[in-house]
Scaffold this motif. Structure first.
Motif, mmCIF file in Angstrom:
data_model
loop_
_atom_site.group_PDB
_atom_site.id
_atom_site.type_symbol
_atom_site.label_atom_id
_atom_site.label_comp_id
_atom_site.label_asym_id
_atom_site.label_seq_id
_atom_site.Cartn_x
_atom_site.Cartn_y
_atom_site.Cartn_z
ATOM 1 N N ASP A 121 43.027 36.274 16.641
ATOM 2 C CA ASP A 121 42.673 37.609 16.146
ATOM 3 C C ASP A 121 42.240 38.549 17.261
ATOM 4 N N ARG A 122 41.676 38.015 18.331
ATOM 5 C CA ARG A 122 41.161 38.865 19.407
ATOM 6 C C ARG A 122 42.193 39.094 20.505
ATOM 7 N N GLU A 258 49.091 44.761 17.223
ATOM 8 C CA GLU A 258 48.936 45.802 18.225
ATOM 9 C C GLU A 258 48.328 47.073 17.648
ATOM 10 N N SER A 259 48.570 47.330 16.356
ATOM 11 C CA SER A 259 48.015 48.532 15.741
ATOM 12 C C SER A 259 46.502 48.457 15.585
ATOM 13 N N THR A 260 45.932 47.224 15.670
ATOM 14 C CA THR A 260 44.483 47.059 15.547
ATOM 15 C C THR A 260 43.873 46.455 16.808
ATOM 16 N N ALA A 261 44.641 46.381 17.884
ATOM 17 C CA ALA A 261 44.181 45.672 19.085
ATOM 18 C C ALA A 261 42.951 46.308 19.714
ATOM 19 N N THR A 262 42.756 47.610 19.517
ATOM 20 C CA THR A 262 41.606 48.286 20.132
ATOM 21 C C THR A 262 40.381 48.288 19.229
ATOM 22 N N THR A 401 44.406 42.551 8.762
ATOM 23 C CA THR A 401 44.899 42.142 10.083
ATOM 24 C C THR A 401 43.777 41.691 11.012
ATOM 25 N N GLU A 402 42.631 42.398 10.991
ATOM 26 C CA GLU A 402 41.560 42.146 11.946
ATOM 27 C C GLU A 402 40.968 40.746 11.833
#
Length: 468
Positions: A121-122, A258-262, A401-402
């Motif tokens: 997840d990270r 990738e849409s939640t990577a930050t 997703t996270e």
């Protein structure tokens, strides 16, 4: 995957289509009712799954097959391992000790299910899959090169336990990483079909383990198997791990991740979110993972060992196992496609009901003959196919997703450890003390409880994974 450095455009390498980033004045960002915006009005990038590349399916599938080969070869060679790693004075006690170490591998699954899923997840789905391969191949190699009890005494079972610990952690993180990856790279209307790759590859790995066992039993004498032949499948599995590692290192990351990577993440925060906002999902998946793990390990892995111990010819038991597993594989894409049309929940409920109703008759009809094992094992695996084709994907669809990998991996590992890992030991122990009839009733009760829990499972077959 690399990205264009421009603040206005990101290039998705899976389809080479640039995606423009909208300005703050765009009405799509100001209107929360528009698909892709959350309740706070913040834009959540829309995600449309691109056609699933063959390389993605192959990379996930080959690695998963190796995971299951390494895991299952231990069960196939449990009798020989008991003679190598434990005192040989009492064969029954040695076999029980070997099965106990098999179960101990499951005790490490919750740790791997949390830590490795957290990595997934990270750091990304691809990174998670690479780490699981390294752990599984390393544990398998350690078994293949370890000294025996006759050579180093108590150090031998300690090394075996360490190796099973590595494999257990790997198995705990593997299903979560691969299921999440397949769910996120597959289009909504094909997730069930593509998701069936997970258990297709797992069963191919199991078949490879069975094939290796058949080959070695046919070509080596009993003394050769006991002296050095038992090491060969473990060394072979470690070597194949190199190929799987190369395949996975070259995979692209999913656009949903990738849409939640930050998004800021912390280990405590992930677990707190899971237990606070998804407690019911967590408990449901513990039960479902326990039932599915128990059913699969009994009817796909341990049954040939059990019947061989009761007098069935080892070669006949293995061949019956091979045929049953081939039929099982052929059924999986069919069930996956059906789920894409009619939903996942109805099939999972059918699996639970079928397990509860049939397990006692299956054990009552079980005899030490090739024909009886083939018929009953095939029937049991077709019941399991109702879960296997779509269960992991359905689990992944329950979480955002996270926290998707942790949300799937931790409860699955706990359920598999409590119910699946102990199943061969309990079955063998109950048989040894003369009350083997208790075991199928234990399975039936677990199946009935799981059925009730699955009645409230949410079906997200038509949803985009980035929007769940």
């Amino acid at each position: 995957m690399t990205s264009n450095s421009s603040p206005f455009c990101r290039l998705d390498e899976t389809n080479s289509t640039p995606t423009l980033r909208r300005s703050a004045d765009d009405p799509l960002l100001r209107n929360p009712s528009v698909r892709g915006a959350n309740s706070n009005g913040n834009h959540k990038p829309a995600h449309t799954a691109s056609p699933t590349p063959k390389r993605a399916l192959i990379g996930a599938g080959v690695g998963n097959a190796l995971e299951w080969f390494d895991w299952m070869i231990y069960a196939q060679f449990s009798v020989l391992l008991s003679l190598q790693f434990f005192p040989s004075g009492n064969p029954v006690a040695a076999l029980l000790s070997t099965l106990a170490v098999f179960g101990a591998g499951f005790l490490f699954r919750p740790l791997g299910g949390y830590l490795l899923s957290l990595v997934t997840d990270r750091r990304g789905r691809r990174t998670g899959m690479v780490v699981t391969i390294l752990l599984m191949a390393g544990g398998t190699l350690l078994i293949g090169i370890s000294p025996t009890y006759a050579q180093v005494g108590v150090l031998a079972p300690i090394l075996l336990l360490v190796a099973r610990g590595c494999q257990g952690m790997s198995a705990g993180g593997e299903l979560a990483a691969v299921s999440t990856y397949l769910a996120e790279v597959s289009p909504p209307k094909r997730r069930g079909l593509y998701g069936s790759v997970l258990y297709i590859s797992a069963t191919v790995g199991s078949l490879a383990a069975t094939g290796i066992a058949l080959l070695l039993n046919a070509t080596l004498s009993e003394s050769q198997l006991q002296d050095w032949g038992w090491r060969l499948p473990f060394i072979f599995g470690a070597l194949i791990g190199v190929i799987a590692l190369m395949l996975r290192r070259n995979l692209h990351e999913t656009s949903a991740f990738e849409s939640t990577a930050t998004t800021p993440r912390s280990p405590g925060g992930v677990l707190a979110t899971l237990l606070r906002d998804h407690r019911a999902d967590f408990l449901r998946l513990v039960l479902l993972a326990g039932l599915s793990g128990l059913w699969y390990y009994i009817f796909a892995s341990y049954l040939p060992v059990y019947l061989t111990g009761r007098g069935l010819d080892a070669s006949a038991a293995l061949w019956a196992n091979v045929i049953a597993l081939v039929v099982f594989i052929l059924s999986l894409p069919v069930v996956g496609a059906i789920s894409d049309r009619y939903g996942r929940r109805v099939l999972i409920l059918a699996f639970c009901a079928g397990a509860a109703i049939t397990v006692v008759p299956l054990f009552a009809l079980l005899e030490e003959t090739f024909a009886r094992q083939l018929i009953l094992q095939t029937f049991a695996l077709l019941i399991f196919a109702l879960f296997a084709a779509i269960g992991p994907i359905a689990m992944a669809e329950q979480f955002p997703t996270e926290i998707r990998a942790v949300g799937l991996g931790l409860p699955y590992a706990i359920g598999a450890a409590i119910f699946g890992g102990t199943a061969p030991f309990i079955m063998q122990w109950l048989s040894e003390i003369g009350i083997g009839w208790v075991f199928p009733w234990y399975v039936a009760i677990l199946a009935a409880c799981t059925f009730v829990a699955m009645l409230t499972l949410r079906d997200h077959g038509d949803s985009d994974m980035a929007d769940i």
